[in-house]
Design a protein around this motif. Structure first.
Motif, PDB file in Angstrom:
ATOM      1  N   PHE A   1       0.869  -1.172   0.000  1.00 62.43           N
ATOM      2  CA  PHE A   1       0.000   0.000   0.000  1.00 62.43           C
ATOM      3  C   PHE A   1       0.908   1.226   0.000  1.00 62.43           C
ATOM      4  N   HIS A   2       0.948   1.889  -1.144  1.00 57.89           N
ATOM      5  CA  HIS A   2       1.854   3.020  -1.353  1.00 57.89           C
ATOM      6  C   HIS A   2       1.101   4.329  -1.135  1.00 57.89           C
ATOM      7  N   PRO A   3       1.617   5.219  -0.264  1.00 61.20           N
ATOM      8  CA  PRO A   3       0.916   6.481   0.020  1.00 61.20           C
ATOM      9  C   PRO A   3       1.150   7.540  -1.054  1.00 61.20           C
ATOM     10  N   GLY A   4       0.687   7.251  -2.257  1.00 59.46           N
ATOM     11  CA  GLY A   4       0.851   8.167  -3.373  1.00 59.46           C
ATOM     12  C   GLY A   4       0.148   7.621  -4.592  1.00 59.46           C
ATOM     13  N   LEU A   5       0.059   8.436  -5.632  1.00 58.70           N
ATOM     14  CA  LEU A   5      -0.630   8.045  -6.850  1.00 58.70           C
ATOM     15  C   LEU A   5       0.340   7.369  -7.818  1.00 58.70           C
ATOM     16  N   LEU A   6       0.099   6.109  -8.081  1.00 62.20           N
ATOM     17  CA  LEU A   6       0.882   5.387  -9.080  1.00 62.20           C
ATOM     18  C   LEU A   6       0.141   5.402 -10.415  1.00 62.20           C
ATOM     19  N   PRO A   7       0.875   5.415 -11.533  1.00 63.00           N
ATOM     20  CA  PRO A   7       2.336   5.329 -11.628  1.00 63.00           C
ATOM     21  C   PRO A   7       3.050   6.674 -11.566  1.00 63.00           C
ATOM     22  N   ASN A   8       2.322   7.746 -11.314  1.00 63.45           N
ATOM     23  CA  ASN A   8       2.911   9.099 -11.333  1.00 63.45           C
ATOM     24  C   ASN A   8       4.018   9.303 -10.314  1.00 63.45           C
ATOM     25  N   TYR A   9       3.779   8.851  -9.076  1.00 62.45           N
ATOM     26  CA  TYR A   9       4.670   9.199  -7.975  1.00 62.45           C
ATOM     27  C   TYR A   9       5.148   7.950  -7.244  1.00 62.45           C
ATOM     28  N   LYS A  10       6.335   7.504  -7.586  1.00 62.49           N
ATOM     29  CA  LYS A  10       6.945   6.351  -6.922  1.00 62.49           C
ATOM     30  C   LYS A  10       8.019   6.841  -5.961  1.00 62.49           C
ATOM     31  N   GLY A  11       8.264   6.081  -4.882  1.00 63.43           N
ATOM     32  CA  GLY A  11       9.386   6.384  -4.018  1.00 63.43           C
ATOM     33  C   GLY A  11       9.025   6.953  -2.669  1.00 63.43           C
ATOM     34  N   CYS A  12       9.927   7.789  -2.164  1.00 66.67           N
ATOM     35  CA  CYS A  12       9.899   8.254  -0.774  1.00 66.67           C
ATOM     36  C   CYS A  12       9.180   9.590  -0.619  1.00 66.67           C
ATOM     37  N   TYR A  13       8.225   9.644   0.288  1.00 67.66           N
ATOM     38  CA  TYR A  13       7.447  10.842   0.619  1.00 67.66           C
ATOM     39  C   TYR A  13       7.058  11.627  -0.634  1.00 67.66           C
ATOM     40  N   THR A  14       6.338  10.973  -1.524  1.00 66.55           N
ATOM     41  CA  THR A  14       5.943  11.600  -2.787  1.00 66.55           C
ATOM     42  C   THR A  14       4.869  12.661  -2.594  1.00 66.55           C
TER      43      THR A  14
END
Length: 257
Positions: free
Chosen positions: A91-104
């Motif tokens: 569960f990634h706290p950001g919008l994929l595929p736009n924002y990958k990685g750390c504290y996006t």
């Protein structure tokens, strides 16, 4: 189904655990990465009689596990681990595929995104590049600080996403959206934002302060406000640092002193 939960000591887990148990999942263990499990999280694991796993144990304790859920877990999940179970879902706290990685979230706010969200996706060999299961979105409130938005993301929006994914697994209805198929339509090509890059964003120069409007500076301060982590700051010639706080945040701090 047997599951293992990967998470972090800062994540409030009780709702996650409740969803799993309500739906008949058995929790074989919880891994907090390299965090020292104390206080609330330790009490919670004792309450539900949950085994606390070390990271190295993941390599040999997944043979009887069906699903691995990564909720707030900040470490790389090796192929030997994620390939040994039926589903490994992050569960990634950001919008994929736009924002990958750390504290996006910071980069989303800097680009004036109107919405943010939690992306549930399958885990593969690269961070945040597995196929997407679903994205749970919400409207971004720029009156909030980065920390306030992040807390809401994990404690409310992420929980909604988690509940939906568990329901899909239970009904054998998981589907996926290809990140590669949609990447051509993504602004910036679906960039990956590293921890080192984020550290660089925390430093602002006098020249930048003079060139940016007050609205843009305040937005950057609030987006980067995530105590106890360092926020936006100036580095002086003698190596000293000055940290920047906007008036609204400062008024909130004063009210708690």
């Amino acid at each position: 189904m047997q599951v293992i939960l990967l998470t972090d000591c800062r994540i409030k887990l009780e709702k996650v655990i409740a969803i799993l148990l309500e739906n008949g999942f058995k929790i074989a263990g919880v891994c907090f990465g390299d965090c020292k499990v104390l206080g609330t999280q330790k009490v919670l694991c004792e309450k539900y009689n949950l085994r606390i796993l070390e990271r190295r144990e993941l390599f040999f304790c997944c043979s009887s596990v069906d699903v691995i859920f990564s909720y707030g877990y900040t470490y790389y999940i090796p192929k030997e681990v994620f390939s040994s179970v039926q589903y490994c879902i992050n569960f990634h706290p950001g919008l994929l595929p736009n924002y990958k990685g750390c504290y996006t979230l910071y980069y989303g706010m800097m680009r004036n995104e109107k919405e943010w969200g939690v992306s549930a996706h399958f885990v593969n060999e690269k961070f945040d590049e597995g196929e997407i299961i679903l994205i749970e979105k919400f409207a971004l409130d720029y009156e909030k600080t980065g920390k306030e938005i992040a807390q809401y993301t994990w404690e409310e929006v992420g929980i909604r996403a988690f509940r939906k994914v568990v329901s899909l697994i239970k009904s054998n209805a998981l589907t996926e959206i290809s990140q590669k198929a949609s990447i051509a339509h993504v602004r910036g090509g679906g960039a990956y934002y590293s921890r080192a890059q984020l550290i660089g964003e925390k430093l602002i120069s006098i020249k930048e302060l003079e060139s940016l409007g007050s609205k843009e500076i305040i937005k950057r301060i609030r987006a980067m406000w995530f105590p106890p982590h360092d926020g936006l700051h100036l580095e002086l010639k003698d190596g000293e640092e000055l940290f920047l706080v906007d008036k609204k945040t400062w008024d909130t701090i004063k009210s708690k002193i």
